[in-house]
Write a protein that holds these residues in place. Structure first.
Motif, PDB file in Angstrom:
ATOM      1  N   UNK A  61      81.398 -14.279  17.720  1.00 17.58           N
ATOM      2  CA  UNK A  61      81.214 -15.582  17.233  1.00 17.58           C
ATOM      3  C   UNK A  61      80.267 -16.275  18.297  1.00 17.58           C
ATOM      4  N   UNK A  62      79.691 -17.433  17.677  1.00 18.90           N
ATOM      5  CA  UNK A  62      78.666 -18.083  18.513  1.00 18.90           C
ATOM      6  C   UNK A  62      79.094 -19.660  18.821  1.00 18.90           C
ATOM      7  N   UNK A  63      80.536 -20.019  18.214  1.00 18.52           N
ATOM      8  CA  UNK A  63      80.946 -21.317  18.492  1.00 18.52           C
ATOM      9  C   UNK A  63      80.852 -21.831  19.792  1.00 18.52           C
ATOM     10  N   UNK A  64      80.260 -22.866  20.272  1.00 18.41           N
ATOM     11  CA  UNK A  64      80.290 -23.401  21.520  1.00 18.41           C
ATOM     12  C   UNK A  64      78.997 -22.833  22.224  1.00 18.41           C
ATOM     13  N   UNK A  69      62.188 -13.897  20.280  1.00 21.96           N
ATOM     14  CA  UNK A  69      63.331 -13.371  20.560  1.00 21.96           C
ATOM     15  C   UNK A  69      64.544 -14.360  20.402  1.00 21.96           C
ATOM     16  N   UNK A  70      65.498 -13.988  20.137  1.00 23.97           N
ATOM     17  CA  UNK A  70      66.859 -14.596  19.852  1.00 23.97           C
ATOM     18  C   UNK A  70      67.510 -14.430  21.257  1.00 23.97           C
ATOM     19  N   UNK A  71      68.195 -15.631  21.686  1.00 21.76           N
ATOM     20  CA  UNK A  71      68.981 -15.577  22.796  1.00 21.76           C
ATOM     21  C   UNK A  71      70.253 -16.390  22.775  1.00 21.76           C
ATOM     22  N   UNK A  72      71.195 -16.037  23.299  1.00 22.02           N
ATOM     23  CA  UNK A  72      72.517 -16.663  23.374  1.00 22.02           C
ATOM     24  C   UNK A  72      73.115 -16.693  24.750  1.00 22.02           C
ATOM     25  N   UNK A  73      73.653 -17.734  24.896  1.00 25.67           N
ATOM     26  CA  UNK A  73      74.337 -17.943  26.171  1.00 25.67           C
ATOM     27  C   UNK A  73      75.675 -17.659  26.514  1.00 25.67           C
ATOM     28  N   UNK A  74      75.790 -16.101  26.043  1.00 26.43           N
ATOM     29  CA  UNK A  74      76.975 -15.543  26.288  1.00 26.43           C
ATOM     30  C   UNK A  74      77.313 -15.054  27.668  1.00 26.43           C
ATOM     31  N   UNK A  75      78.503 -15.228  28.016  1.00 29.85           N
ATOM     32  CA  UNK A  75      78.879 -14.338  29.264  1.00 29.85           C
ATOM     33  C   UNK A  75      79.196 -12.949  28.946  1.00 29.85           C
ATOM     34  N   UNK A  76      78.565 -11.928  29.428  1.00 28.44           N
ATOM     35  CA  UNK A  76      78.702 -10.526  29.075  1.00 28.44           C
ATOM     36  C   UNK A  76      78.981 -10.026  30.669  1.00 28.44           C
TER      37      UNK A  76
END
Length: 117
Positions: free
Chosen positions: A27-30, A93-100
């Motif tokens: 999920x990409x919410x927030x 490139x797509x990027x997402x600010x996820x914590x991994x």
């Protein structure tokens, strides 16, 4: 782990338009979602990004031509590229600010956009 999958890149002529799509496995919410590009021999640069509150910002050279959007329900980010120019040729490139784990940020594999006569 987060998987980001881009699609939509192809060969187009100058002045044409494209829609790039990025779908996330999470999920990409927030989450701040962004699109970067890298042309041959050049560094990767931020093209556009959009926050969870749908505030967006753009690279100066694409302002007024590109538009970023998101759909949390579909876990997707979109980049609309209008009035394309040869200098827009790059891998996007797509990027997402996820914590991994202990790191931040997840990348897709990229989609090639070529703008040529």
């Amino acid at each position: 782990q987060v998987m980001l999958a881009e699609s939509g890149g192809r060969l187009v002529q100058p002045g044409e338009s494209l829609k790039l799509t990025c779908v996330s496995s999470r999920r990409i919410d927030g989450i701040v979602m962004g699109w970067y590009r890298q042309a041959p021999g050049k560094q990767r640069e931020l093209v556009a990004r959009i926050t969870g509150a749908e505030t967006s910002e753009y690279l100066d050279s694409v302002k007024g031509r590109f538009f970023i959007d998101r759909n949390n329900t579909y876990r997707a980010s979109y980049l609309y590229l209008n009035n394309l120019k040869p200098e827009d040729t790059a891998v996007y490139y797509c990027w997402g600010d996820f914590v991994v784990g202990t790191s931040t940020g997840a990348w897709g594999q990229g989609t090639q956009v070529i703008v040529s006569e």
